[in-house]
Scaffold this active site. Structure first.
Site, PDB file in Angstrom:
ATOM      1  CE  LYS A 228      10.658  -3.396  -0.468  1.00 15.28           C
ATOM      2  NZ  LYS A 228       9.880  -2.448   0.285  1.00 15.28           N
TER       3      LYS A 228
ATOM      4  CE  LYS B  41       6.695   0.518  -2.194  1.00 16.83           C
ATOM      5  NZ  LYS B  41       5.615  -0.045  -1.199  1.00 16.83           N
TER       6      LYS B  41
HETATM    7  N1  CTP Z   1       0.658   1.922   4.382  1.00 16.52           N
HETATM    8  C1  CTP Z   1       0.339   2.114   5.665  1.00 16.52           C
HETATM    9  N2  CTP Z   1       0.637   1.284   6.661  1.00 16.52           N
HETATM   10  C2  CTP Z   1       1.129   0.168   6.690  1.00 16.52           C
HETATM   11  C3  CTP Z   1       1.756  -0.242   5.338  1.00 16.52           C
HETATM   12  C4  CTP Z   1       1.535   0.677   4.046  1.00 16.52           C
HETATM   13  O1  CTP Z   1      -0.391   3.258   6.121  1.00 16.52           O
HETATM   14  N3  CTP Z   1       1.403  -0.596   7.836  1.00 16.52           N
HETATM   15  C5  CTP Z   1       0.257   2.683   3.273  1.00 16.52           C
HETATM   16  C6  CTP Z   1       1.541   3.337   2.697  1.00 16.52           C
HETATM   17  O2  CTP Z   1       2.026   4.328   3.372  1.00 16.52           O
HETATM   18  C7  CTP Z   1       1.040   3.601   1.293  1.00 16.52           C
HETATM   19  C8  CTP Z   1       0.049   2.581   1.063  1.00 16.52           C
HETATM   20  O3  CTP Z   1      -0.332   1.883   2.329  1.00 16.52           O
HETATM   21  O4  CTP Z   1       0.479   4.885   1.330  1.00 16.52           O
HETATM   22  C9  CTP Z   1       0.083   1.554   0.233  1.00 16.52           C
HETATM   23  O5  CTP Z   1       1.647   1.042   0.349  1.00 16.52           O
HETATM   24  P1  CTP Z   1       2.107  -0.293  -0.276  1.00 16.52           P
HETATM   25  O6  CTP Z   1       3.412   0.186  -0.817  1.00 16.52           O
HETATM   26  O7  CTP Z   1       0.995  -1.307  -0.830  1.00 16.52           O
HETATM   27  O8  CTP Z   1       2.425  -0.762   1.275  1.00 16.52           O
HETATM   28  P2  CTP Z   1       3.336  -1.705   2.127  1.00 16.52           P
HETATM   29  O9  CTP Z   1       2.667  -2.641   2.894  1.00 16.52           O
HETATM   30  O10 CTP Z   1       4.184  -0.645   2.908  1.00 16.52           O
HETATM   31  O11 CTP Z   1       4.417  -2.302   1.054  1.00 16.52           O
HETATM   32  P3  CTP Z   1       6.102  -2.605   1.050  1.00 16.52           P
HETATM   33  O12 CTP Z   1       6.176  -3.173   2.442  1.00 16.52           O
HETATM   34  O13 CTP Z   1       6.108  -3.399  -0.281  1.00 16.52           O
HETATM   35  O14 CTP Z   1       6.660  -1.311   0.711  1.00 16.52           O
END
Ligand code: CTP
Length: 389
Positions: free
Chosen positions: A296, A294
């Site tokens: 990041k 990503k």
């Molecule tokens: N997810 C979700 N709701 C959120 C954040 C994440 O449903 N508010 C889901 C994502 O769609 C994914 C899973 O959690 O299927 C794991 O995602 P991850 O990459 O750890 O989550 P994010 O918090 O979205 O990370 P980033 O901001 O780094 O993209």
């Protein structure tokens, strides 16, 4: 007021026992996963209902009953089984059957044991089964769970006797019971109430083992088993095959998979894991070693993220993810792939949709939890650090 607790009292023989106890002036607490039908109870003012799920049993929830001096009787009738060849039982079904029929029941007995192993009268009974006494082809795991109860009760009753205590645990081991919802039948109290009456009489006489219709039927059944176990098994197999009770449907353990970075674990992650587990029996979660894909950086190390995810109760197994979710399918052949709806329509998931088209794998998109994400949390922390500098 004298009180009784009937675990599994909403249906079948448990319901019939509840009614007989009410007739005898007991106030009955029915503990069951299902709410009983009010109209099937003899006196609505003499019972109360509490939810209990023996699959996720927390025996400490029973503390109020155990500590209530007026509770004099505990009957456990909860349990389930399926007449089916061993190969058609799923791993989940086996685990659940052993948990409900044997493990939960034994834990409840242990939890109430202070009351049982005491000088004060306390009546305890467990619905076991003749299947726990003789070999039971096509009922193998059910029989195993009931055999465990049999040996356990038999052994503990000796401990009680040797301790000079007069309370006993009553093992009620019927053949099949007519008039119960077991195996898809209907509750029919006209068929179960006389059996319930007999069970209570055995209770009050401090019996250790009660086999209904013993003289008429089961004495000779058990004798045949003792005489030639192997021949008994063959006869029993053929009897069940001919009985029309066989339910040979192949049950499958549904395996689910999802992957994520899970940096700064938050409510969005938890919602996703919870919803995913509700749609499968066994949930595998792939944790990304880093967030490089990503572009990041993570705040929390891979080892710690893996350990956090593994410790969530909805997660059966946490693994290091592979770059693509379909590569993990080659390792685990999961049935469902879960992801947040923010991934719907992305190139990656469009490609998975194609890849899984002919493999019987369903892709399930869950609503993205608004208002939180790892990126957002990382930003908050970065802003805060910036402020303080
Ligand atoms: N997810 C979700 N709701 C959120 C954040 C994440 O449903 N508010 C889901 C994502 O769609 C994914 C899973 O959690 O299927 C794991 O995602 P991850 O990459 O750890 O989550 P994010 O918090 O979205 O990370 P980033 O901001 O780094 O993209």
């Amino acid at each position: 007021m004298k009180k009784a607790v009937v675990i599994g009292g909403s249906n079948g023989i448990g319901l019939a026992i509840t009614n007989q106890l009410i007739k005898k002036g007991f106030f009955v607490s029915i503990l069951d996963i299902k709410v009983p039908d009010d109209n099937s109870l003899y006196d609505k003012s003499l019972y109360e209902y509490h939810y209990i799920d023996l699959l996720n049993l927390d025996v400490f929830d029973l503390e109020i009953f155990k500590n209530d001096e007026e509770v004099q009787l505990l009957m456990i009738t909860a349990g389930f089984g399926r007449v089916a060849p061993f190969e058609s039982l799923s791993i989940t079904e086996i685990r659940n059957m052993m948990q409900v029929n044997a493990s939960a029941t034994i834990q409840i007995l242990r939890f109430f044991y202070d009351r049982i192993r005491s000088d004060k009268d306390f009546y305890t009974g467990v619905m076991v089964s003749i299947a726990g006494i003789v070999s039971s082809p096509l009922f193998s795991v059910y029989a195993a769970s009931k055999a465990a109860l049999n040996r356990m009760i038999e052994s503990v009753n000796i401990e009680l006797e040797e301790a000079g205590v007069s309370n006993r645990i009553l093992n009620v081991s019927p053949g099949s019971i007519k008039g119960t919802a077991f195996n898809g039948g209907k509750n029919d109290l006209s068929l179960t109430s006389s059996l319930a009456e007999e069970i209570i009489a055995n209770f009050l006489n401090r019996q250790e083992l009660f086999i209904p219709q013993y003289e008429e039927v089961f004495h000779s059944v058990i004798d045949r088993y003792k005489h030639d176990e192997h021949q008994f098994g063959i006869d029993s197999y053929q009897y069940k095959m001919a009985s029309g009770r066989l339910d040979a449907e192949n049950r499958k353990t549904i395996v689910g998979y999802l992957s994520g970075t899970f940096d700064l674990f938050h409510m969005g992650h938890l919602n996703l894991l919870k919803r995913a587990k509700a749609q499968c029996d066994y949930l595998i979660v792939g944790v990304h070693p880093n967030a490089a894909h990503k572009g990041k950086k993570t705040y929390i190390s891979f080892e710690e993220r893996l350990e956090i995810v593994q410790s969530i109760k909805y997660v059966d197994k946490a693994i290091e993810s592979l770059p693509e979710d379909n590569e993990v399918w080659n390792l685990y052949h999961y049935d469902k792939l879960f992801v947040g709806s923010d991934y719907k329509g992305t190139d990656r998931f469009n490609a998975y949709e194609k890849y899984f088209e002919d493999k019987g794998v369903e892709i399930v998109y869950f609503p993205y939890t608004k208002g939180t994400s790892s990126t957002q949390l990382r930003q908050l922390i970065a802003d805060k650090i910036g402020e303080e500098k």
